[in-house]
Each structure stands twice: as C-alpha cells, then as structure tokens.
Design a protein around this motif. Structure first.
Motif, PDB file in Angstrom:
ATOM      1  N   HIS A 131       2.167  -1.099 -13.796  1.00 27.51           N
ATOM      2  CA  HIS A 131       3.507  -1.621 -13.559  1.00 27.51           C
ATOM      3  C   HIS A 131       3.847  -2.675 -14.604  1.00 27.51           C
ATOM      4  CE1 HIS A 131       0.951  -4.697 -11.766  1.00 27.51           C
ATOM      5  NE2 HIS A 131       1.976  -5.537 -11.860  1.00 27.51           N
ATOM      6  N   GLN A 132       5.108  -3.068 -14.634  1.00 31.40           N
ATOM      7  CA  GLN A 132       5.587  -4.203 -15.422  1.00 31.40           C
ATOM      8  C   GLN A 132       6.148  -5.234 -14.450  1.00 31.40           C
ATOM      9  OE1 GLN A 132       8.184  -1.418 -17.507  1.00 31.40           O
ATOM     10  NE2 GLN A 132       7.577  -2.378 -19.456  1.00 31.40           N
ATOM     11  N   ASP A 133       5.805  -6.490 -14.625  1.00 29.73           N
ATOM     12  CA  ASP A 133       6.250  -7.509 -13.675  1.00 29.73           C
ATOM     13  C   ASP A 133       7.766  -7.642 -13.629  1.00 29.73           C
ATOM     14  OD1 ASP A 133       3.648  -7.973 -12.994  1.00 29.73           O
ATOM     15  OD2 ASP A 133       3.473  -9.887 -14.058  1.00 29.73           O
ATOM     16  N   LEU A 134       8.428  -7.463 -14.767  1.00 31.80           N
ATOM     17  CA  LEU A 134       9.879  -7.641 -14.788  1.00 31.80           C
ATOM     18  C   LEU A 134      10.610  -6.557 -14.004  1.00 31.80           C
ATOM     19  CD1 LEU A 134      10.993  -9.090 -18.234  1.00 31.80           C
ATOM     20  CD2 LEU A 134      11.506  -9.961 -15.957  1.00 31.80           C
ATOM     21  N   ALA A 135       9.912  -5.485 -13.659  1.00 30.75           N
ATOM     22  CA  ALA A 135      10.538  -4.472 -12.801  1.00 30.75           C
ATOM     23  C   ALA A 135      10.813  -5.021 -11.411  1.00 30.75           C
ATOM     24  CB  ALA A 135       9.641  -3.241 -12.705  1.00 30.75           C
ATOM     25  N   PHE A 136      10.175  -6.139 -11.065  1.00 31.31           N
ATOM     26  CA  PHE A 136      10.316  -6.714  -9.729  1.00 31.31           C
ATOM     27  C   PHE A 136      11.045  -8.058  -9.761  1.00 31.31           C
ATOM     28  CE2 PHE A 136       6.430  -4.221 -10.123  1.00 31.31           C
ATOM     29  CZ  PHE A 136       6.708  -3.202  -9.220  1.00 31.31           C
ATOM     30  N   ALA A 137      11.763  -8.308 -10.846  1.00 30.11           N
ATOM     31  CA  ALA A 137      12.548  -9.541 -10.924  1.00 30.11           C
ATOM     32  C   ALA A 137      13.635  -9.533  -9.854  1.00 30.11           C
ATOM     33  CB  ALA A 137      13.175  -9.673 -12.306  1.00 30.11           C
ATOM     34  N   PRO A 138      13.901 -10.676  -9.240  1.00 32.53           N
ATOM     35  CA  PRO A 138      14.913 -10.711  -8.173  1.00 32.53           C
ATOM     36  C   PRO A 138      16.309 -10.505  -8.733  1.00 32.53           C
ATOM     37  CG  PRO A 138      14.181 -12.922  -8.723  1.00 32.53           C
ATOM     38  CD  PRO A 138      13.283 -11.988  -9.474  1.00 32.53           C
ATOM     39  N   HIS A 179       9.969   3.094 -12.933  1.00 32.84           N
ATOM     40  CA  HIS A 179       8.997   2.882 -11.865  1.00 32.84           C
ATOM     41  C   HIS A 179       9.374   3.772 -10.684  1.00 32.84           C
ATOM     42  CE1 HIS A 179       7.984  -0.583 -14.287  1.00 32.84           C
ATOM     43  NE2 HIS A 179       7.032  -0.932 -13.450  1.00 32.84           N
ATOM     44  N   THR A 180       8.381   4.427 -10.129  1.00 33.12           N
ATOM     45  CA  THR A 180       8.612   5.271  -8.964  1.00 33.12           C
ATOM     46  C   THR A 180       7.921   4.657  -7.752  1.00 33.12           C
ATOM     47  OG1 THR A 180       8.481   7.554  -8.159  1.00 33.12           O
ATOM     48  CG2 THR A 180       6.565   6.704  -9.353  1.00 33.12           C
ATOM     49  N   GLY A 181       8.301   5.094  -6.560  1.00 30.58           N
ATOM     50  CA  GLY A 181       7.721   4.551  -5.342  1.00 30.58           C
ATOM     51  C   GLY A 181       8.777   3.875  -4.488  1.00 30.58           C
ATOM     52  N   ASP A 182       8.339   3.179  -3.455  1.00 31.36           N
ATOM     53  CA  ASP A 182       9.236   2.555  -2.497  1.00 31.36           C
ATOM     54  C   ASP A 182       9.368   1.056  -2.764  1.00 31.36           C
ATOM     55  OD1 ASP A 182       9.683   4.875  -0.707  1.00 31.36           O
ATOM     56  OD2 ASP A 182       7.522   4.686  -0.382  1.00 31.36           O
ATOM     57  N   ALA A 203       3.370  10.325 -16.558  1.00 31.94           N
ATOM     58  CA  ALA A 203       4.234  10.938 -17.567  1.00 31.94           C
ATOM     59  C   ALA A 203       5.071   9.910 -18.318  1.00 31.94           C
ATOM     60  CB  ALA A 203       5.148  11.977 -16.913  1.00 31.94           C
ATOM     61  N   ASP A 204       5.254   8.736 -17.738  1.00 32.43           N
ATOM     62  CA  ASP A 204       6.086   7.712 -18.373  1.00 32.43           C
ATOM     63  C   ASP A 204       5.273   6.616 -19.048  1.00 32.43           C
ATOM     64  OD1 ASP A 204       8.661   8.735 -17.623  1.00 32.43           O
ATOM     65  OD2 ASP A 204       8.209   8.139 -15.560  1.00 32.43           O
ATOM     66  N   LEU A 205       3.952   6.714 -18.996  1.00 31.70           N
ATOM     67  CA  LEU A 205       3.106   5.704 -19.630  1.00 31.70           C
ATOM     68  C   LEU A 205       3.035   5.936 -21.131  1.00 31.70           C
ATOM     69  CD1 LEU A 205       0.103   5.570 -17.142  1.00 31.70           C
ATOM     70  CD2 LEU A 205       1.790   3.766 -17.533  1.00 31.70           C
ATOM     71  N   PRO A 206       3.036   4.861 -21.918  1.00 36.80           N
ATOM     72  CA  PRO A 206       2.856   5.026 -23.361  1.00 36.80           C
ATOM     73  C   PRO A 206       1.459   5.529 -23.682  1.00 36.80           C
ATOM     74  CG  PRO A 206       2.817   2.706 -22.767  1.00 36.80           C
ATOM     75  CD  PRO A 206       3.222   3.457 -21.534  1.00 36.80           C
ATOM     76  N   VAL A 207       1.346   6.219 -24.805  1.00 30.17           N
ATOM     77  CA  VAL A 207       0.053   6.759 -25.218  1.00 30.17           C
ATOM     78  C   VAL A 207      -0.718   5.659 -25.943  1.00 30.17           C
ATOM     79  CG1 VAL A 207      -1.132   8.543 -26.537  1.00 30.17           C
ATOM     80  CG2 VAL A 207       1.044   9.060 -25.431  1.00 30.17           C
ATOM     81  N   VAL A 228       2.618  -3.510 -19.673  1.00 27.30           N
ATOM     82  CA  VAL A 228       2.146  -2.640 -18.596  1.00 27.30           C
ATOM     83  C   VAL A 228       0.695  -3.000 -18.282  1.00 27.30           C
ATOM     84  CG1 VAL A 228       1.709  -0.250 -17.910  1.00 27.30           C
ATOM     85  CG2 VAL A 228       3.700  -0.797 -19.330  1.00 27.30           C
ATOM     86  N   HIS A 229       0.409  -3.220 -16.985  1.00 25.74           N
ATOM     87  CA  HIS A 229      -0.943  -3.594 -16.588  1.00 25.74           C
ATOM     88  C   HIS A 229      -1.248  -3.088 -15.192  1.00 25.74           C
ATOM     89  CE1 HIS A 229       1.711  -6.781 -15.138  1.00 25.74           C
ATOM     90  NE2 HIS A 229       0.773  -7.164 -14.293  1.00 25.74           N
ATOM     91  N   ARG A 230      -2.538  -3.132 -14.839  1.00 24.37           N
ATOM     92  CA  ARG A 230      -3.002  -2.691 -13.526  1.00 24.37           C
ATOM     93  C   ARG A 230      -4.338  -3.370 -13.245  1.00 24.37           C
ATOM     94  NH1 ARG A 230      -5.450   3.454 -14.491  1.00 24.37           N
ATOM     95  NH2 ARG A 230      -7.193   2.817 -15.852  1.00 24.37           N
ATOM     96  N   SER A 231      -4.891  -3.132 -12.049  1.00 21.98           N
ATOM     97  CA  SER A 231      -6.269  -3.505 -11.746  1.00 21.98           C
ATOM     98  C   SER A 231      -6.872  -2.436 -10.842  1.00 21.98           C
ATOM     99  CB  SER A 231      -6.351  -4.876 -11.078  1.00 21.98           C
ATOM    100  OG  SER A 231      -5.708  -4.876  -9.814  1.00 21.98           O
ATOM    101  N   ALA A 232      -8.127  -2.113 -11.096  1.00 21.62           N
ATOM    102  CA  ALA A 232      -8.837  -1.081 -10.341  1.00 21.62           C
ATOM    103  C   ALA A 232      -9.332  -1.659  -9.016  1.00 21.62           C
ATOM    104  CB  ALA A 232     -10.008  -0.558 -11.172  1.00 21.62           C
TER     105      ALA A 232
END
Length: 265
Positions: A131-138, A179-182, A203-207, A228-232
């Motif tokens: 995800h990208q944090d700015l996708a969740f900006a208020p 971003h997909t999901g709820d 499919a939308d992630l950079p290579v 873009v970041h994540r954690s396992a």
C-alpha cells in the motif's frame, strides 16, 4: 541527514536512521507502549483506535467483519500520542520534526499529524499488504500541496522472520497507484462480511525487487508517503515485533510531483 540518507530518500523513497532513539528515549517509548497495552488489556472488540489481533484472518479483517479477536492483544493503535502523551513528549525530545523530517522536506519542519503503534505478536502477527500511506489521507488533506513523511522506530528487533517493513524502491515517484479492497467502516456502520484490507493488486505493482529493512531496537526508517511498502506476518514462536511511527505533514516533496511513465507488472 547525511548525504547518503538524503540520496536514498530521494531515489528510493526511504532511508535508514540507525540508533535514532537509544538509552532513555528508547526506554520511555517502551514504557509508553506498556501504558497502551494496559489501556487495551480488558478490550475484547476492536475499534478504530485499538485493533486487536485475530488468528487466521488478521486484526484489520476481524475488526471490519465484527469477528472475534484475541482479548487485549494489540495489532495496532491509532492516535497513540493522544492516548499516552509521553509519545508526543519523546518525539519532541528527539527533535524529529525539526531534524530528520525537516531535512527530508528540504528544510521545512514537519507537523505531527498522527502516531501509531504497530505490534506484530509472535505466531499470530498478521501481514500488512502492499500500500501507499497517502492512499489513506483524510478528506481535505490536500495531497497536491502536501506530502507526508513517516519515522518508523523499532522497539524490538525487526527482521524478515517477524515482519520488518519491505519497500519497492523508487515507487514514490509513480503517483498514487490504484488500491482495491474495502474502506474502513465508520463508527455505527454494520460489520462487513468477508472484508478485504485495502491493498495494491499485483497487476498494479511496479516491476522492482522488494527491499526488506531489518532494524535493531531504537533504529528507524524514514519514508515518503507515496512509497509502496508492506510487512509480512510474524512466523516466529517467540520474537515479537513492536514499533511506533510518527507521521508528519510536509510540503509535497519535489520528487513526487512528476508521474513518469513506468513499466508495471
């Protein structure tokens, strides 16, 4: 920020800050986390500020679905500087807004907008998807004018085994990806069956090859809100991964103003 750190941030979207919070500062952060855990000890239901871990489906999904969670076992906590003011006091004493954040923002001090606990208990610690944090900006954040910079501080060893952060280098210059999901349900809204945590589809992630960023206690990673970041998940039997993050509003960094053509998977 030394030249190497500045270059890493501009080119990759993240940079390490070794030994940022040591000694008394690290002790104070750990004690403040203990106070958060006390606030959550008797909780059996997740809320927006205190998300409890849930085996199998993860804390976020359990919260959105209204499913059962592990009583008092935190996966994350929001607005921790309001629940326990000591967090705000520590970030001020470390000079984060005027120091590393300002250097990252071209000399502009950051404004603290939120702070989080990120707990990943052994065995049950769930993953956080790409995800990208700015996708969740208020609403009203003004992403065209502002960016965010996060300082993520490990309070225990963060390793690939227990779910350290992973980044896609250079993804911070690609603009906001789909971003997909709820979305998170609002207070009073009914639970959602089979809720899916927002994420960037493959499919939308950079290579680009992911880079894991293991950290020792007190060390940190500073990153741009567009990277873009994540954690396992935490797959260990007895190695908790606990961290806190401080999020600052800054003028939108110059390197995120362009949206170059880029190959994507």
């Amino acid at each position: 920020m030394v030249d190497t750190e500045s270059r890493d941030l501009r080119e990759n979207g993240f940079t390490r800050l070794p030994a940022l919070a040591t000694g008394d500062a690290l002790d104070r952060l750990r004690r403040a986390v203990g106070r958060l855990e006390e606030l959550a000890r008797d909780r059996t239901v997740s809320t927006g500020d205190f998300v409890l871990e849930a085996p199998g489906i993860g804390g976020w999904a359990a919260w959105q679905q209204g499913s059962g969670a592990l009583a008092g076992v935190l996966r994350s906590a929001d607005r921790i500087h309001e629940h326990v003011p000591e967090f705000d006091a520590v970030q001020r004493s470390l000079g984060l807004a005027d120091g590393p954040v300002a250097r990252a923002a071209g000399g502009h001090p950051g404004t603290l907008v939120n702070a989080f606990l990120w707990a990943k208990p052994p065995v049950v610690g769930s993953a956080k998807p790409w995800h990208q944090d700015l996708a969740f900006a208020p609403p009203g954040f003004g992403a065209d004018e502002h960016g965010i910079v996060t300082v993520w501080i490990a309070l225990e060893p963060a390793t690939p085994r227990n779910g350290c952060l992973e980044f896609l280098p250079g993804s911070h210059v690609l603009g906001l990806l789909p971003h997909t999901g709820d979305r998170e349900r609002l207070p009073g809204e009914a639970p959602r069956a089979a809720a899916v945590e927002p994420h960037i589809a493959d499919a939308d992630l950079p290579v680009t090859e992911p880079v894991a960023v293991p950290l020792s206690p007190g060390s940190a990673v500073l990153f741009d809100g567009m990277v873009v970041h994540r954690s396992a998940p935490n797959t260990t039997a007895a190695e908790p991964r606990t961290a806190v993050s401080f999020v600052y509003r800054v003028p939108r960094p110059s390197w995120t103003r362009r949206e170059p053509a880029a190959a994507r998977a």
